[in-house]
Design a protein around this motif. Structure first.
Motif, short mmCIF file in Angstrom:
data_model
loop_
_atom_site.label_atom_id
_atom_site.label_comp_id
_atom_site.label_asym_id
_atom_site.label_seq_id
_atom_site.Cartn_x
_atom_site.Cartn_y
_atom_site.Cartn_z
N ASN A 167 0.82 -1.21 0.00
CA ASN A 167 0.00 0.00 0.00
C ASN A 167 0.85 1.26 0.00
O ASN A 167 1.95 1.30 0.56
N SER A 169 0.81 5.56 0.74
CA SER A 169 0.13 6.66 1.40
C SER A 169 0.52 7.97 0.73
O SER A 169 1.67 8.14 0.31
N SER A 182 -7.81 10.09 -4.78
CA SER A 182 -8.71 9.10 -4.18
C SER A 182 -9.58 8.47 -5.26
O SER A 182 -9.69 7.23 -5.35
N THR A 185 -7.25 6.41 -7.93
CA THR A 185 -6.69 5.14 -7.43
C THR A 185 -7.79 4.13 -7.12
O THR A 185 -7.57 2.93 -7.21
N ILE A 192 -4.09 1.55 -1.40
CA ILE A 192 -3.83 2.80 -0.68
C ILE A 192 -4.06 2.58 0.80
O ILE A 192 -5.06 1.96 1.20
N ILE A 195 -4.71 8.72 2.72
CA ILE A 195 -4.58 9.97 1.96
C ILE A 195 -4.82 11.10 2.96
O ILE A 195 -5.80 11.08 3.70
N THR A 219 1.95 1.19 5.46
CA THR A 219 2.43 2.04 4.36
C THR A 219 3.79 1.53 3.88
O THR A 219 4.75 1.50 4.65
#
Length: 479
Positions: A167, A169, A182, A185, A192, A195, A219
């Protein structure tokens, strides 16, 4: 207000009880849109509305002030006019909440009067020990805890999901950019974790988030969009980044290169864009990879999240399409990656295992009538030779003889060798599905050779950064 701890920042992402100051029953209002996010079943914490006009909003208990909420509150989302913010923060402070996200605009980005309000609000926050994200932002999305303060309806702005593989960030100074990422993706299916829209950055800074995300196990890669750094915080950010980039990749898109763009950045968030050449130099020294735009940043971030850094820049291109091989090789060389031809020993071994009409060079073209077995032979011999640091694999699935078992072959050789692999697979729906399967196996897949080459370039650059950090004694172990 920043310190070297990350515990206070964690409240923004794992709060169990949240209050929405300015929650509203008015359809399509900011206060209602935010509250709607917290009444979805994915969010399992408690939520309260704060507004003297209502007893409840969307079925959520509503109180005139925070003092009347019957339990302690971890995080307050503020969506009231800027002039009310200092009074609201007195209420937040007396309730004992320690984190607030100020969605409202009308602060330092608007001029001296707005700056006065921002300073007044910050002064109250400091007195009570409240950390602030914003103002003038859309706040945070956490795909694990489902804390979501974006006031954009989900049918217009999709929300990304976490991946079981890896993932990314993103920390963005621009709320609009954060919302667009947002949505984008979510459509791509890119994994993710978080954000964060920082807005005016009156308190919580890029530096604070970098320290927190460096320790965040969900992350794998940290991305930034910034329009500039405050004079007193820029140096601290680069010093922190220098300590982070040896263990976790950090990428950035920075705007505000030209005079007009710098002026626009100042009016947008009150930031000082500063000298672009100085920022560029600081990025290189800190080991931050700078991308030209957000699409390039996420192409690189996906590869860095899924694959190990490369030990060098020697690439072997393996493909079942000659045109794809040539185009991708062009892109690899344009990015200063080395595309060396196989040694005579390796060439001989490949010729023994491949049909005579296959091209044994770099790229290796296993041609259109191949199945997975020719890829298998090339990977086995090339990895055994030690002549390459990474592989870019063309996988054209329009040909009838190449089955989905090619995805297993690629993933298995990647896992067994520990070398980075990047796949380029051009085509329509069937190809897209194969790419999704490939990525579930942990190998990043791209729709064009240029994108795959950029991803390979990032793996080589991050490997170089790791080796530099290792030589400086900043990290131990293999790059």
């Amino acid at each position: 207000m920043s310190d070297n701890t990350t515990g206070d920042i964690g409240t923004f992402f794992d709060a169990k009880c949240i209050a929405i100051y300015g929650a509203s029953a008015t359809p399509n209002s900011v206060g209602q849109a935010i509250l709607q996010n917290f009444i979805k079943p994915q969010f399992t914490g408690e939520v309260y509305a704060i507004n003297p006009r209502y007893k409840q909003v969307l079925g959520v208990p509503c109180y005139p002030t925070l003092q009347e909420v019957p339990e302690s509150v971890d995080l307050v989302v503020v969506a009231v006019p800027a002039r009310l913010a200092p009074t609201v923060f007195e209420d937040i402070g007396k309730k004992g909440a320690r984190a607030a996200i100020v969605i409202s605009g009308g602060f330092s980005e608007t001029g001296p009067r707005g700056a006065e309000l921002e300073n007044e609000m910050l002064s109250v926050a400091k007195r009570y020990g409240i950390r602030i994200i914003g103002p003038n932002c859309v706040g945070v999305i956490d795909t694990r805890t489902h804390i979501d303060t974006f006031f954009l309806p989900e049918y217009r702005c999709g929300r990304p999901r976490a991946s079981n593989v890896a993932n990314i960030s993103l920390v963005s100074q621009s709320g609009a950019f954060a919302a667009a990422i947002s949505d984008w993706t979510a459509q791509l299916g890119l994994g993710i974790s978080k954000i964060v829209s920082l807005g005016n950055k009156c308190d919580v800074s890029d530096d604070d988030l970098l320290r927190y995300l460096a320790q965040d196990s969900t992350t794998q890669v940290i991305c930034y969009y910034t329009e500039g750094y405050d004079a007193d915080k820029g140096r601290s950010f680069f010093e922190t980044a220098s300590g982070v980039t040896g263990t976790k990749p950090v990428l950035v898109v920075k705007s505000g290169k030209g005079d007009r763009a710098r002026a626009a950045a100042s009016s947008h968030t009150g930031s000082l864009a500063g000298s672009d050449s100085i920022a560029d130099s600081a990025y290189r020294q800190a080991g931050i990879i700078r991308a030209g735009n957000f699409e390039q940043m996420f192409d690189m971030a996906k590869a860095l999240a899924m694959q190990p850094p490369a030990m060098g820049n020697r690439v072997l291109m393996v493909t079942n399409g000659g045109g794809l091989g040539v185009m991708t090789t062009d892109a690899l060389e344009a990015l200063n990656l080395s595309v060396p031809t196989p040694s005579s020993e390796l060439e001989q071994k490949l010729r023994e295992r491949l049909p005579a009409y296959c091209a044994v060079g770099n790229p290796v073209d296993v041609v259109g009538d191949t199945d997975a077995s020719r890829y298998d032979a090339v990977f086995e011999e090339a990895i055994r030779s030690g002549e390459y640091d990474m592989f870019v694999v063309g996988m054209l699935l329009q040909t009838p003889s190449l089955g989905m078992d090619i995805t297993n072959v690629i993933a298995n050789y990647q896992r067994q060798s520990g070398l980075p692999f990047v796949v380029v697979s051009m085509g329509g729906a069937f190809t897209t599905k194969a790419g999704e399967i490939m990525e579930l196996m942990g190998v990043p897949t791209y729709a064009t050779g240029e994108k795959a080459a950029l991803a390979a370039s990032a793996l080589a650059r991050y490997g170089e950064i790791r080796r530099r950090k290792q030589s400086q004694g900043m990290i131990s172990g293999k790059p």
